[in-house]
Design a protein around this motif. Structure first.
Motif, short mmCIF file in Angstrom:
data_model
loop_
_atom_site.label_atom_id
_atom_site.label_comp_id
_atom_site.label_asym_id
_atom_site.label_seq_id
_atom_site.Cartn_x
_atom_site.Cartn_y
_atom_site.Cartn_z
N SER A 394 52.27 -12.70 26.09
CA SER A 394 52.01 -13.96 26.79
C SER A 394 50.72 -13.91 27.61
O SER A 394 50.13 -14.94 27.92
N LEU A 395 50.29 -12.69 27.96
CA LEU A 395 49.06 -12.53 28.76
C LEU A 395 47.84 -12.22 27.88
O LEU A 395 46.82 -11.76 28.40
N CYS A 396 47.98 -12.40 26.58
CA CYS A 396 46.88 -12.05 25.67
C CYS A 396 45.63 -12.86 25.99
O CYS A 396 44.52 -12.31 26.07
N HIS A 398 44.87 -14.24 28.80
CA HIS A 398 44.35 -13.86 30.11
C HIS A 398 43.50 -12.59 30.01
O HIS A 398 42.43 -12.50 30.64
N CYS A 399 43.99 -11.61 29.24
CA CYS A 399 43.27 -10.31 29.16
C CYS A 399 42.04 -10.39 28.26
O CYS A 399 40.97 -9.85 28.62
N GLU A 401 40.52 -13.16 26.85
CA GLU A 401 39.62 -14.31 26.87
C GLU A 401 39.07 -14.53 28.28
O GLU A 401 37.85 -14.52 28.49
N GLN A 402 39.96 -14.66 29.24
CA GLN A 402 39.51 -14.96 30.60
C GLN A 402 38.91 -13.73 31.29
O GLN A 402 37.96 -13.84 32.06
N ASN A 403 39.47 -12.55 31.02
CA ASN A 403 38.99 -11.30 31.64
C ASN A 403 38.53 -10.31 30.56
O ASN A 403 38.88 -9.12 30.59
N THR A 407 38.68 -6.06 30.59
CA THR A 407 39.54 -5.38 29.61
C THR A 407 38.72 -4.38 28.79
O THR A 407 39.17 -3.26 28.53
N ARG A 436 48.83 -5.30 35.79
CA ARG A 436 48.74 -6.58 35.08
C ARG A 436 49.40 -6.54 33.70
O ARG A 436 49.88 -7.55 33.21
#
Length: 802
Positions: A394-396, A398-399, A401-403, A407, A436
């Motif tokens: 679910s955090l793919c 976030h890790c 694309e956004q950050n 990463t 995270r």
């Protein structure tokens, strides 16, 4: 060259036919005789009897009559033909001289009737026989000094011509000799033919001189088929004979020679070019000498000769000229087809060499992409981990694309840990990433798993790159081999035509029939030859006599290659190869023992004479002991034997063997390479050592150690080859051994030095005893007298036969 008398049986059996026939077959025997000899000799005798020179001298018929002494020829018919020729010229006093000279010649030879006369004796008797009637005439005419000198000149001419006509009659009496003529015989035949043509005198048909036409045709044929040199030589001979046997100007000699020269120069334009050369030569020389356009030989005679020459088929000209020009017979055509085939072959081989060279460069470039591949595959680790762990998280977004930058920094830190430890744990991951990430355990497991796969993949890629490099080396070696072969084929072989003629002549004189020889000088400056002759039925009685005859002619000891008989039973012909006998000989002794109770030794060897003056000794020690080591060393020795016998150089041989051992399997496959090459002509030894134990040269005064530091073949993809050259003499020994011998002397301070001292103390001249004694000495130093490793000793004695 010494000219011997022909025996009765060597003259084609002309007279024996008559003797063997019964009364009812005499007519057929006489007809057979006329067909074989008289068709040539009797017309020639008639024409020679017609020639006069120096104000009335007619020596040619008398010389021919004298030369027939001892031969199976009806000399009465010869004398009648000579007298008939002299009468056609109105000779009277010359006829008296010839008759008396022939009678005296026969009378003086009565004491020697049962022996065959040498040309020298016959010439002297002929000189004396003609001098008596000449001096009688000189006395009756007032004994003038001019007449005395002329009489002696006549005798000297007859004396010299006896040798010329003897050579011609010898060739006519032995048909097989016509294809192996010496220079003296060729010159004699040319002079005799020119004299016979000169005997035609002023005979003409419709105002055209038969003599001049024949002379021009002869010059055209020989200059067209053999070149300007032979054409000019034939022109000189023909012109000289015509000049002295007629009232022609001496300028005719220069005219015929110049015509032959220009005709040969222009022969590349075909028959027309040769004909233009004759026309130009005669016209230019005449204009230069006379200052006019009147030719020395009438223009219509040259035109008639040209017409006849154009009608003569080239095959007919080849069949005649080839008997006198052996190079033309061997060449077979004027277009040089064999040379063209050679050029095509060399061109094809060079193209193959370039193709293999290009393939080698391609594999070399591919094998050098290791660094680029590693950088690319580091990013592949990130993609595989993300695909396994983060794809359905679910955090793919976030890790990754956004950050994304944060990463990736974490991933690079993880790679640093992997590079140092080989794996990671949770504590190796930055704290903010642990807090995270929802799948830390799966992430750590996936990273370790992917990195392990990555390492295996890199190992195999490295192996493939190494294999490509080895294939590149093999292709380079193949390119070098093919290039060397092309260079060798492109080298002009020095055939020895004069030596071939002399060999065939001497073999024929020795009773060896249908002999033919091809002699050339190889790249080492040594003679090699192939002989073909009628066989002796497999009795091998001909070998020793042929070797002796050839050795006497060449001035070097020649021996037959191989021990097998060269007889072809279908054609009853023998074909043998002879080569110069080697100055040095080599005899080898071997001693070896396997480790402990094993029945197979890991050490293997070979020794052989390659046939080109080289003797090769080779030894290989496989890794370990037993069957596996034996297979490694056996394969190495077999490859050395095959490559060296095929003519590969030592550097190429070692590199190919090394690449084969590296590529052979995934297991370690090592073997030492120890090669000694003895030059049997020069007495030099070349050593090539790859991971091998030292080699020793035992001389009379001291023992020399030969060693080189290198790893065995099959360890590294590239191997450095070091060649060591040493000089040896008669009585020296070359001792090659495996490391098992050196290792046996571990109880000594220096095993290599101990072996040297042992060899120095040995006084035996037997290589087998030296090998056995050294092996026994090594065993005596082993614990419980049992070998600690496979042991082998190879001893080669170099000696020079007296």
């Amino acid at each position: 060259m010494k000219t011997g008398m022909l025996s009765y049986k060597n003259l084609g059996g002309y007279g024996s036919v008559v003797q063997q026939k019964g009364k009812g077959g005499k007519a057929n025997a006489i007809l057979d005789y006329l067909n074989k000899t008289s068709l040539i000799i009797l017309p020639a005798a008639f024409l020679l009897g017609r020639i006069s020179l120096l104000g009335g001298l007619m020596p040619f018929g008398i010389a021919l009559y004298a030369a027939t002494l001892g031969l199976n020829i009806n000399r009465i018919m010869i004398s009648v033909a000579i007298f008939a020729g002299m009468l056609t010229t109105g000779a009277t006093i010359q006829l008296y001289t010839a008759i008396v000279a022939m009678l005296l010649f026969n009378a003086i030879n009565i004491p020697f009737k049962k022996s065959l006369g040498s040309p020298l004796r016959i010439g002297i008797i002929a000189f004396a026989g003609v001098l008596v009637p000449e001096m009688v005439l000189t006395y009756l005419q007032g004994f003038l000094m001019y007449d005395v000198i002329k009489s002696f000149i006549n005798g000297f001419i007859i004396f010299a011509l006896v040798f010329v006509f003897k050579n011609v009659l010898e060739v006519l009496g032995n048909p097989s000799r016509r294809y192996s003529l010496t220079n003296e015989e060729i010159l004699s035949i040319a002079i005799a033919c020119a004299l016979a043509v000169g005997g035609l005198g002023s005979w003409s048909i419709l105002g055209v001189s038969i003599r001049n036409i024949l002379c021009i045709i002869i010059i055209l044929v020989f200059s067209f088929k053999t070149g300007s040199g032979n054409g000019a030589a034939i022109g000189v001979i023909v012109g000289t004979v015509i000049s002295i046997s007629s009232n022609s100007s001496p300028l005719i000699i220069a005219s015929y020679a110049f015509c032959g020269l220009l005709s040969g120069i222009l022969r590349n334009m075909g028959k027309i070019g040769s004909c233009v050369g004759v026309l130009m030569g005669n016209a230019l020389l005449t204009f230069y000498t006379n200052g006019s356009t009147e030719v020395l030989v009438f223009l219509y005679e040259i035109i008639v000769s040209i017409v006849i020459f154009m009608l003569i088929p080239e095959k007919a000209m080849d069949s005649v000229v080839a008997k006198f020009d052996k190079s033309l017979a061997a060449r077979g055509d004027k277009k040089g087809y064999s040379l063209r085939i050679k050029e095509i072959t060399v061109e094809k081989l060079n193209k193959f060499s370039q193709a293999f060279g290009e393939m080698a460069r391609t594999f070399e470039e591919i094998s050098e992409t290791k660094a680029i591949t590693e950088k690319h595959d580091i990013t592949a680790i990130f993609d595989r981990v993300a695909d396994r762990v983060c794809k359905d998280c679910s955090l793919c977004a976030h890790c990754w694309e956004q950050n994304f930058c944060n990463t990736y920094q974490v991933m690079f830190k993880i790679v640093e840990k992997l590079d140092g430890k080989g794996w990671i744990e949770q504590k190796d991951i930055p704290q903010y990433f642990l807090e995270r990430c929802e799948r830390v355990d799966e992430f750590v497991k996936a990273v370790n798993n992917v990195f392990e796969l990555f390492k295996v993949d890199m190992v195999w890629r490295s192996k493939i790159g190494e294999s490509r490099g080895l294939v590149s080396q093999q292709l380079k070696s193949m390119s070098t081999i093919i290039s060397n072969l092309a260079n060798e084929l492109n080298t002009d072989i020095s055939f020895k035509d004069e030596l071939e003629n002399q060999i065939v002549l001497e073999l024929t004189k020795a009773g060896i029939k249908n002999a033919d020889a091809v002699v050339y000088e190889n790249k080492y400056g040594k003679y090699e030859m192939t002989l073909t002759y009628r066989g002796c039925g497999g009795k091998r009685s001909c070998i020793s006599s042929v070797e002796k005859i050839i050795s006497d002619i060449v001035g070097r000891k020649m021996v037959k290659e191989g021990s097998e008989c060269g007889l072809n039973s279908k054609t009853n012909t023998c074909t043998i190869r002879l080569a110069e006998e080697e100055i040095f000989k080599v005899i080898t002794g071997v001693a070896r023992m396997a480790k402990e109770e094993k029945h197979v030794s890991g050490d293997n060897y070979t020794f052989l004479n390659t046939g080109d003056g080289k003797y090769i000794g080779a030894l290989s020690d496989g890794m370990g002991t037993g069957h596996k080591a034996c297979m490694q060393s056996k394969a190495t020795v077999n490859l050395i034997e095959q490559f060296m016998e095929s003519g590969f150089d030592k550097d190429t041989t070692v590199r190919l063997i090394n690449s084969i051992l590296v590529l052979r399997s995934t297991d370690d496959s090592f073997a030492t390479i120890d090669i000694s090459v003895v030059d049997l002509y020069e007495g030099e030894v070349e050593f090539c050592k790859v991971g091998a134990a030292p080699t020793y040269i035992k001389r009379e005064e001291y023992v020399e150690i030969i060693k080189a530091a290198s790893l065995p073949a099959g360890i590294l993809s590239d191997v450095e080859v070091e060649l060591i050259h040493k000089k040896v003499g008669s009585g020296d020994f070359v001792i090659m051994l495996s490391d098992g011998i050196i290792d046996a002397f571990k109880d000594c301070q220096d095993g290599v030095k101990e072996v040297q001292n042992l060899l120095q103390a040995m006084d035996s001249k037997n290589p087998q005893k030296i090998a056995d004694d050294l092996l026994d000495a090594a065993l005596s130093h082993c614990p419980r007298k049992e070998p600690v490793d496979d042991m082998m000793v190879l001893v080669s004695k170099i000696w020079r036969p007296k």
